[in-house]
Design a protein around this motif. Structure first.
Motif, PDB file in Angstrom:
ATOM      1  N   GLU A  32       0.859  -1.172   0.000  1.00 29.27           N
ATOM      2  CA  GLU A  32       0.000   0.000   0.000  1.00 29.27           C
ATOM      3  C   GLU A  32       0.900   1.228   0.000  1.00 29.27           C
ATOM      4  O   GLU A  32       1.994   1.214   0.589  1.00 29.27           O
ATOM      5  CB  GLU A  32      -0.949  -0.004   1.198  1.00 29.27           C
ATOM      6  CG  GLU A  32      -0.270  -0.082   2.549  1.00 29.27           C
ATOM      7  CD  GLU A  32      -1.242  -0.440   3.663  1.00 29.27           C
ATOM      8  OE1 GLU A  32      -2.337  -0.963   3.366  1.00 29.27           O
ATOM      9  OE2 GLU A  32      -0.903  -0.204   4.851  1.00 29.27           O
ATOM     10  N   THR A  33       0.460   2.276  -0.667  1.00 20.69           N
ATOM     11  CA  THR A  33       1.355   3.389  -0.968  1.00 20.69           C
ATOM     12  C   THR A  33       1.858   4.162   0.243  1.00 20.69           C
ATOM     13  O   THR A  33       2.974   4.689   0.221  1.00 20.69           O
ATOM     14  CB  THR A  33       0.670   4.376  -1.931  1.00 20.69           C
ATOM     15  OG1 THR A  33      -0.627   4.720  -1.426  1.00 20.69           O
ATOM     16  CG2 THR A  33       0.514   3.754  -3.314  1.00 20.69           C
ATOM     17  N   LEU A  34       1.067   4.279   1.301  1.00 22.86           N
ATOM     18  CA  LEU A  34       1.483   5.101   2.436  1.00 22.86           C
ATOM     19  C   LEU A  34       2.019   4.303   3.620  1.00 22.86           C
ATOM     20  O   LEU A  34       2.272   4.886   4.687  1.00 22.86           O
ATOM     21  CB  LEU A  34       0.333   6.011   2.890  1.00 22.86           C
ATOM     22  CG  LEU A  34      -0.116   7.071   1.868  1.00 22.86           C
ATOM     23  CD1 LEU A  34      -1.136   8.015   2.481  1.00 22.86           C
ATOM     24  CD2 LEU A  34       1.077   7.846   1.315  1.00 22.86           C
TER      25      LEU A  34
ATOM     26  N   HIS B 217      -4.386   3.845   5.676  1.00 20.94           N
ATOM     27  CA  HIS B 217      -3.857   5.167   6.007  1.00 20.94           C
ATOM     28  C   HIS B 217      -4.730   6.298   5.457  1.00 20.94           C
ATOM     29  O   HIS B 217      -4.253   7.408   5.251  1.00 20.94           O
ATOM     30  CB  HIS B 217      -2.418   5.294   5.500  1.00 20.94           C
ATOM     31  CG  HIS B 217      -1.482   4.309   6.120  1.00 20.94           C
ATOM     32  ND1 HIS B 217      -1.232   3.073   5.532  1.00 20.94           N
ATOM     33  CD2 HIS B 217      -0.772   4.339   7.276  1.00 20.94           C
ATOM     34  CE1 HIS B 217      -0.391   2.400   6.303  1.00 20.94           C
ATOM     35  NE2 HIS B 217      -0.107   3.141   7.362  1.00 20.94           N
TER      36      HIS B 217
ATOM     37  N   GLU C   7      -4.356   7.579   0.694  1.00 19.53           N
ATOM     38  CA  GLU C   7      -3.708   6.326   0.303  1.00 19.53           C
ATOM     39  C   GLU C   7      -4.537   5.617  -0.765  1.00 19.53           C
ATOM     40  O   GLU C   7      -3.971   5.063  -1.721  1.00 19.53           O
ATOM     41  CB  GLU C   7      -3.533   5.411   1.512  1.00 19.53           C
ATOM     42  CG  GLU C   7      -2.880   4.074   1.152  1.00 19.53           C
ATOM     43  CD  GLU C   7      -2.489   3.273   2.367  1.00 19.53           C
ATOM     44  OE1 GLU C   7      -1.287   3.200   2.659  1.00 19.53           O
ATOM     45  OE2 GLU C   7      -3.394   2.734   3.044  1.00 19.53           O
TER      46      GLU C   7
END
Length: 269
Positions: A43-45, A91, A95
Motif C-alpha cells: 500500500e502506498t502510504l 492510512h 492512500e
C-alpha cells in the motif's frame, strides 16, 4: 523511519538503467516459462513498503536480475471493501487515491520497465515526506499524465483496485501485513528483504545471472527459519492488517487512562 539517511539511486539514473535494458542485446535471454514470479502486495502510504521499493526492489534493475523475474506489483495492501463496494484504506483516503493512481499507471504502461520508474518516483517522494508532489513524476519522466488521470476518473481505476482486492484476499496463506512478498507464490514473511536469495534459488534456467553468482547454492538454516510465519515481533518493519491510526490512538488512550487510574488509586491508599 527505517532507512533514513540512505543514499537512494537518483531517479534519472534509474530511468537510464532501465532504458538500457530495453536495447542491450548482451543480456541473457530467458524463456518466459523459466522466469521466477516475484509479487509485491503493498500500500502506498505504508512507510515500510516505500522503503522496500526505494531501497531494495530497484536493485533488480541495476543488477540485471529483472531479466529472470516476472515482477507483479499489487497496490492494495491492508485496505477493506465496505458493504457499499467502496474501499477503506489503512492510512486514509489519500492512500486510496495513490493506490489507484499507481494501479492506473501499471494498467496504462503494462511493461514493468515502463511503469516501475513512475512507481519508484512516487514512492520516493512518499519516503521523503513529499507525497503531495507525486504529480511531478510525470514531468520528471516525460510521461503523459492524461491516460492515468482518465483511468482514475472514468472508473477504470476502481475496477483495477477491486481486482487487486480479490487477488490480495485470495492469498493462501492470507497476508498478515505489508509489504507481503512472494516468490513463485511462496510468502517470504519477515525475510522479504532477502528476496534476491529466494529468486536465485528458485531460478532453474541457464546461464545464471551474475547477480546470483556470489550467493550460496542453498538457503541457510537461518534463512529458512526467518521465512517462517512465526518468526515475527513488534519490531518487524511491516504494516499489520487491522491496524489503523484510530486504533493506535485508541490503544494509547487506553494505556494512559489505565496508568492514570493506577496512579490515582495508589494516591488514595
Amino acid at each position: 523511519m527505517e532507512g533514513q539517511g540512505r543514499r537512494h539511486v537518483p531517479l534519472l539514473i534509474l530511468f537510464l538503467i532501465i532504458s538500457s535494458f530495453r536495447t542491450n542485446s548482451s543480456l541473457i535471454s530467458v524463456n518466459s516459462s523459466q522466469k521466477v514470479t516475484l509479487e509485491l502486495y503493498y500500500e502506498t502510504l505504508c512507510p515500510y513498503c516505500s522503503i522496500f521499493i526505494v531501497d531494495y526492489l530497484y536493485k533488480i534493475f541495476n543488477t540485471g536480475l529483472i531479466e529472470i523475474i516476472n515482477l507483479k506489483l499489487i497496490p492494495y495492501g491492508n485496505a477493506k471493501i465496505r458493504p457499499n463496494s467502496t474501499i477503506a484504506c489503512q492510512h486514509g483516503p489519500y492512500e486510496c487515491w495513490l493506490n489507484t493512481i499507481e494501479a492506473c499507471a501499471i494498467d496504462v504502461w503494462p511493461d514493468v520497465n515502463a511503469h516501475f520508474p513512475f512507481i519508484y518516483c512516487v514512492e520516493k517522494l512518499i519516503y521523503e515526506g513529499k507525497k503531495t508532489e507525486w504529480e511531478t513524476c510525470f514531468e520528471k519522466l516525460g510521461l503523459d499524465q492524461k491516460p492515468v488521470r482518465d483511468c482514475y476518473e472514468n472508473g477504470r481505476g476502481k475496477e483495477l483496485e477491486l481486482g487487486y482486492a480479490a487477488a490480495t484476499n485470495d492469498l493462501q496463506p492470507p497476508h498478515a501485513y505489508v509489504p507481503w512478498v512472494t516468490v513463485d507464490g511462496q510468502p517470504l514473511y519477515s525475510d522479504y528483504r532477502n528476496f534476491v536469495t529466494y529468486i536465485c534459488k528458485a531460478y532453474k534456467g541457464t546461464p545464471v545471472p551474475s547477480a546470483c553468482g556470489g550467493l550460496p547454492a542453498e538457503l541457510s538454516a537461518a534463512d529458512i527459519i526467518s521465512c517462517k510465519k512465526g518468526n515475527m515481533n513488534i519490531l518487524t518493519p511491516v504494516c499489520y492488517t487491522g491496524v489503523t491510526i484510530k486504533s493506535i490512538f485508541s490503544g494509547i488512550t487506553s494505556a494512559v487512562t489505565s496508568w492514570m487510574r493506577g496512579v490515582t488509586e495508589a494516591a488514595l491508599e
